[in-house]
Design an enzyme around this catalytic site. Structure first.
Site, PDB file in Angstrom:
ATOM      1  N   SER A 258     -20.875  -3.426  31.581  1.00  0.00           N
ATOM      2  CA  SER A 258     -22.455  -2.988  31.983  1.00  0.00           C
ATOM      3  C   SER A 258     -23.236  -3.984  31.355  1.00  0.00           C
ATOM      4  CB  SER A 258     -22.636  -1.734  31.716  1.00  0.00           C
ATOM      5  OG  SER A 258     -22.787  -1.497  30.603  1.00  0.00           O
ATOM      6  N   LYS A 259     -24.524  -3.873  31.581  1.00  0.00           N
ATOM      7  CA  LYS A 259     -25.624  -4.500  31.075  1.00  0.00           C
ATOM      8  C   LYS A 259     -25.712  -4.221  29.505  1.00  0.00           C
ATOM      9  CE  LYS A 259     -28.033  -7.094  34.148  1.00  0.00           C
ATOM     10  NZ  LYS A 259     -28.551  -6.400  35.429  1.00  0.00           N
ATOM     11  N   ARG A 260     -25.278  -3.089  29.302  1.00  0.00           N
ATOM     12  CA  ARG A 260     -25.373  -2.541  27.895  1.00  0.00           C
ATOM     13  C   ARG A 260     -24.639  -3.231  26.820  1.00  0.00           C
ATOM     14  NH1 ARG A 260     -28.603   1.365  26.908  1.00  0.00           N
ATOM     15  NH2 ARG A 260     -27.873   1.674  24.685  1.00  0.00           N
ATOM     16  N   ASN A 261     -23.111  -3.554  27.395  1.00  0.00           N
ATOM     17  CA  ASN A 261     -22.531  -4.140  26.081  1.00  0.00           C
ATOM     18  C   ASN A 261     -21.821  -5.685  26.878  1.00  0.00           C
ATOM     19  OD1 ASN A 261     -20.598  -3.434  28.263  1.00  0.00           O
ATOM     20  ND2 ASN A 261     -20.034  -1.525  27.461  1.00  0.00           N
TER      21      ASN A 261
END
Length: 485
Positions: A258-261
């Site tokens: 995801s964009k987060r990781n």
RNA sequence: GGCCCCGUCGUCUAGUGGCCUAGGACUCUGGCUUCUCAAGUCAGCUACGAGGGUUCGAAUCCCUUCGGGGCUACCA
């Protein structure tokens, strides 16, 4: 069985967003397998979910594959004998098959409402039973149907899963078996007649004569449903496509990408200065390896070496650091011409150059001294900015480093000696400065050259000093040294 | 919960019964080299999830267990 058939592999994404590294890894393996076997690479867009798929995402997907060099033999824009390759343009075909399955008894109309289905699921969960449709509408009487109709209910088309089980051989996982008790009757078409994935994917794979389905492992448990559709279409078992379910590509913290990781969109990597070949090489190593301690492969070598037998069954974590390392290697391996072509857009976009011929000529001369010191193309503009800037200024954090007496002296001596240097070459510059600063003033090279570096390039980190000064030219170099006194 | 898939250094992987006191790469740490930053080079750290079997011998085969993931939609 299919040994004499031409291999046909498809990449069939559902563009509900931008293609991410997981999708691309699948596309890469599909492509590599098709090329390795001398088969055809088919690109199909699965846009049956009209609420989530947009034309913008479809266009982006085409662009991304092209940029990566994964050219397709059949698909959008290039056409092919089994088109159209957008499922939204094949609706009549799916409708025909849905009707055929209804006629032959493989499927039936289901009038259950969303609420009723939800209630059934609720009860199953409470009773700890296998979840799934309870086959309520399998054997409705004409009276019951009439009653639903007068209520204004519109039916979905549901596939009837018979007793028994489905077993197939996954090329990566071996024999996989599903008991039909856990494969409930599934919906083929919505109550507005539009097809669902399970119908469209199976029909198209058959019609497009796909021989190998290499896809994400999230689709593993939908395979028995697809096989049931093949059976309903009357396809002989030996003509079913062969399945290979690829392991996931996970994020850094073992969660889904995801964009987060870690950035997942290929467009981001493109802008950040990653080369397609680096991305493909790295992605190829996620779930596959050529063996023999090999890692560095060109696209051509990937095609030669790729086999499904060597694909892993366990998921892989995406590691940006490794990608960076590979990108650096690929940049260093670039020919001067290729490196120049990749660099120019980054320099113009950053406003470092406007594209004039004289600028390009200077860039060409400067690239060799930075080629081995960068890991992404985005690092080029800040590194070469000092050669082109009109309003030169020493970086704030470096200013104090040349404010002391010793630095002033170094700069003054450098200015004096360099002024009388006749031949402005990096060898000449180095000779003069070494004699003056290292030998005469007995300074450590890093101290002495450090001051000059800051004065001339504006930063304590720069390409090699003497080459930089040569490229900058005598006039500007001396001008800057003078200005820093 | 049910069904299915998966489990080697921090990460990607090599490994298909003896070549494994487990190899390579990235990361990290230290050294060399060095005009900065890199690159290069040398060295170091660190792994077969656990427990039982089978076998002369197991990372490799079997069982159990634990852990992770997917599916369980009129999404794909």
């Amino acid at each position: 069985m299919s040994s004499t058939k031409e291999v046909r592999v498809r990449f069939a994404p559902s563009p509900t967003g931008e293609l991410h590294v997981g999708n691309i890894r699948t596309a890469l393996f599909d492509w590599a397998y098709a090329r390795h076997t001398g088969g055809r690479f088919v690109f199909r867009i699965e846009d049956t979910d009209t609420d989530r798929v947009t034309d913008e995402y479809i266009q982006a997907a085409l662009g991304t594959l092209r940029w990566l060099g994964l050219e397709w033999d059949e698909g959008p824009e290039v056409g092919g004998p089994y088109g159209p390759y957008l499922q939204s343009q094949r609706l009549d075909i799916y409708a025909k098959y849905a009707q055929q399955f209804l006629d032959t008894g493989f499927a039936y109309h289901c009038y259950c409402s969303a609420e009723e289905l939800e209630a059934v699921r609720e009860a199953q969960r409470a009773a700890n039973n296998a979840p799934g449709y309870n086959a309520h509408c399998r054997n409705l009487t004409p009276e019951q149907v009439a009653e639903y109709l007068t209520l204004g209910r519109k039916p979905v088309v549901r596939m009837l899963m018979p007793e028994g089980s489905t077993t197939f051989t996954d090329l990566i996982r071996g024999e996989v078996s599903f008991d039909h008790n856990f494969v409930p009757d599934f919906v083929l078409a919505r109550n507005d007649g539009s097809p669902l994935y399970t119908l469209a994917v199976a029909v198209d794979d058959v019609l497009m004569k796909i021989t190998h389905v290499l896809r994400g492992e999230d689709l593993l448990s939908s395979t028995p449903r697809q096989i049931r559709v093949y059976q309903a279409m009357g396809v002989a078992p030996e003509d079913y496509p062969l399945f290979a379910h690829l392991p996931f590509v996970m994020g850094q913290d073992n969660a889904k990408l995801s964009k987060r990781n870690g950035e997942v969109s290929i467009a981001w990597y493109r802008e950040a200065g990653y080369l397609p070949e680096a991305i493909c090489n790295y992605l190829a190593l996620l779930g596959w390896s050529p063996g023999e301690d090999r890692e560095d492969v060109t696209m051509q070598e990937l095609v030669e070496l790729f086999t499904v037998e060597r694909v892993h069954s366990s998921p892989a974590r995406f590691d940006m650091k490794k990608l960076e390392a590979i990108n650096g290697d690929k940049i260093r391996a670039l020919t001067p011409e290729a490196f120049l072509n990749w660099s120019l857009p980054f320099l113009t976009r950053a406003g470092v150059i406007t594209g004039r011929e004289s600028e390009v000529a200077l860039v060409k001369l400067a690239l060799p001294i930075i080629q081995e010191r960068i890991t992404t193309l985005a690092e080029i503009p800040p590194m070469l900015k000092f050669l082109f800037t009109q309003d030169f200024a020493v970086a704030q954090d470096s200013l104090s480093k040349i404010a002391d007496e010793q630095s002033k002296k170094v700069l003054q001596v450098s200015l004096d000696r360099l002024t009388s240097l006749a031949e402005w070459s990096h060898e000449g510059i180095e000779g003069v400065l070494r004699a003056a600063l290292i030998e005469e003033l007995a300074l450590k090279p890093r101290v002495a050259f450090g001051a000059v570096r800051i004065a001339v390039t504006g930063s304590h980190i720069s390409p090699p000093l003497f080459e930089s000064m040569e490229l900058l030219g005598k006039e500007k170099s001396l001008e800057r040294i003078k200005a820093s006194l």
